[in-house]
Design a protein around this motif. Structure first.
Motif, mmCIF file in Angstrom:
data_model
loop_
_atom_site.group_PDB
_atom_site.id
_atom_site.type_symbol
_atom_site.label_atom_id
_atom_site.label_comp_id
_atom_site.label_asym_id
_atom_site.label_seq_id
_atom_site.Cartn_x
_atom_site.Cartn_y
_atom_site.Cartn_z
ATOM 1 N N ILE A 76 27.486 -14.487 13.625
ATOM 2 C CA ILE A 76 28.792 -13.894 13.355
ATOM 3 C C ILE A 76 29.365 -14.571 12.123
ATOM 4 C CG2 ILE A 76 31.125 -13.550 14.254
ATOM 5 C CD1 ILE A 76 29.840 -13.778 17.091
ATOM 6 N N ILE A 98 32.995 -15.741 21.741
ATOM 7 C CA ILE A 98 32.031 -15.738 20.635
ATOM 8 C C ILE A 98 31.906 -17.119 19.993
ATOM 9 C CG2 ILE A 98 32.402 -13.294 20.135
ATOM 10 C CD1 ILE A 98 34.070 -14.200 17.694
ATOM 11 N N LYS A 108 26.231 -10.262 24.378
ATOM 12 C CA LYS A 108 26.898 -9.917 25.638
ATOM 13 C C LYS A 108 25.895 -9.792 26.782
ATOM 14 C CE LYS A 108 30.957 -7.660 23.627
ATOM 15 N NZ LYS A 108 31.728 -6.390 23.509
ATOM 16 N N LEU A 127 25.918 -8.402 18.529
ATOM 17 C CA LEU A 127 26.985 -8.503 19.523
ATOM 18 C C LEU A 127 26.509 -7.987 20.883
ATOM 19 C CD1 LEU A 127 29.915 -9.241 20.075
ATOM 20 C CD2 LEU A 127 30.554 -6.903 19.428
ATOM 21 N N ASP A 128 25.766 -6.884 20.892
ATOM 22 C CA ASP A 128 25.263 -6.340 22.159
ATOM 23 C C ASP A 128 24.336 -7.333 22.839
ATOM 24 O OD1 ASP A 128 26.679 -4.028 21.764
ATOM 25 O OD2 ASP A 128 24.984 -2.860 21.012
ATOM 26 N N CYS A 187 29.677 -9.058 12.363
ATOM 27 C CA CYS A 187 28.266 -9.198 12.732
ATOM 28 C C CYS A 187 27.685 -7.797 12.888
ATOM 29 C CB CYS A 187 28.107 -10.006 14.021
ATOM 30 S SG CYS A 187 28.790 -9.182 15.483
ATOM 31 N N THR A 236 38.018 -12.571 8.292
ATOM 32 C CA THR A 236 37.698 -11.929 9.559
ATOM 33 C C THR A 236 36.295 -12.335 9.993
ATOM 34 O OG1 THR A 236 37.672 -9.797 10.700
ATOM 35 C CG2 THR A 236 36.713 -9.856 8.499
ATOM 36 N N ARG A 287 26.062 -4.719 15.139
ATOM 37 C CA ARG A 287 26.270 -4.215 16.499
ATOM 38 C C ARG A 287 25.192 -4.774 17.435
ATOM 39 N NH1 ARG A 287 30.121 -2.490 19.547
ATOM 40 N NH2 ARG A 287 30.850 -1.139 17.827
ATOM 41 N N GLU A 325 33.536 -5.434 12.908
ATOM 42 C CA GLU A 325 34.520 -6.504 12.906
ATOM 43 C C GLU A 325 34.836 -6.911 14.335
ATOM 44 O OE1 GLU A 325 38.768 -7.477 10.650
ATOM 45 O OE2 GLU A 325 37.994 -5.422 10.746
ATOM 46 N N ILE A 326 34.880 -8.202 14.555
ATOM 47 C CA ILE A 326 35.204 -8.722 15.881
ATOM 48 C C ILE A 326 36.643 -9.228 15.871
ATOM 49 C CG2 ILE A 326 34.615 -10.415 17.647
ATOM 50 C CD1 ILE A 326 31.799 -10.439 16.598
#
Length: 300
Positions: A241, A189, A180, A176-177, A171, A168, A173, A260-261
């Motif tokens: 990631i 990604i 974005k 990821l924020d 990363c 899987t 939080r 998890e993404i």
């Protein structure tokens, strides 16, 4: 060795005791037999090994040279016999494992911990190596048991499955924020992020590369590591990631250290287990495999 071992044993006893009579009693043979054996050895070697006197025998210079080697040889034999007795008395054997660093830490060690508690005198040897090397070593009986992903072609090997694992992407939080914010809410990604992956020699990397090729995925920026632990640490630090095994980061996912993404096409799970060559199966291996079959899955 040109001479009979029995002649060297006689020589060793005489040299150590310094007396033919004492050596005869120790070896349970007659004094004439002792003298004949020594004379035969001296004749064959072409040197005089002892100086005789009324008080006994002493080594010549040549005899001392031979004694140094013979005493070392018999000491080695004595250690070998003692080791065999110890193995018999304590049921000691050995098992040679082949396993990657990742599977060793997360899967093998929990099993070994419980097994050693049950059989503390068995010698455990662990070779850190990838699946390809483990398979070759099993076939050639250079190791006894490999902990590997289930091979497509088992050939003549036995395979005992332990568990399924799923790859899987994870990363922090914050990573990821920020991604974005920088690239947009619906960014891809694999096109926008830094993908943390194991190096290309790793079987897991090969598996993921096959997945990428099948689904037309081409990460633009890849950061490679050679161990999963380091990869997970990079992901937790916020460097990118990481492509990790879900079962091996369950604690980080549970406490929110990592998230998890999900991907559009789930990565198929893999089966890992123990593989061995039945032609080289030993009683100690059977003991371990019986333990594995009877025990619960290790705590991950």
């Amino acid at each position: 060795m040109e001479q009979h071992l029995s002649q060297y044993r006689v020589f060793y006893a005489v040299a150590r005791t310094g007396n033919i009579s004492h050596a005869a009693k120790e070896l349970y043979i007659s004094q004439p037999a002792i003298s004949k054996s020594i004379s035969k050895l001296e004749e064959n070697l072409g040197v005089t090994l002892f100086k005789r006197s009324s008080r006994g025998v002493t080594l010549t210079v040549e005899g001392q040279v031979l004694y140094n080697h013979v005493s070392s040889a018999f000491a080695t034999l004595d250690r070998g016999e003692s080791e065999l007795k110890r193995i018999k008395n304590f049921n000691i054997g050995q098992i040679r494992f082949g396993v990657s660093n990742t599977l060793c830490k997360y899967v093998l060690l929990p099993y070994l911990k419980d097994f050693i508690e049950e059989s503390p005198h068995i010698r455990i040897l662990v070779n850190s190596q990838d699946t390809a090397h483990s398979l070759s070593a099993i076939e050639n009986q250079q190791i006894d048991i490999g902990l590997i992903a289930e091979p497509k072609n088992r050939k003549n090997l036995y395979f005992y499955p332990l568990m399924n694992i799923t790859d899987t992407f994870v990363c922090t939080r914050a990573y990821l924020d920020n991604l974005k914010i920088r690239e947009g809410e619906n960014c891809n990604i694999f096109e926008c992020g830094t993908i943390l992956m194991l190096d290309r020699k790793n079987m897991t990397r090969m598996y993921i590369d096959s997945y990428f090729a099948e689904h037309g995925i081409e990460p633009r920026q890849v950061l490679e590591t050679n161990t999963l632990d380091l990869l997970i640490s990079f992901a937790k630090t916020g460097l990118g990631i990481g492509c990790a095994v879900r079962e091996f980061v369950k604690d980080e996912l549970a406490d929110g250290t990592l998230i998890e993404i999900p991907v559009q096409d789930a990565i198929p799970s893999r089966t890992i287990g123990f593989a061995w060559n039945p032609a080289g199966e030993t009683k100690t291996m059977q003991q371990f495999l019986s333990f594995i079959r009877s025990t619960n899955a290790p705590t991950m």
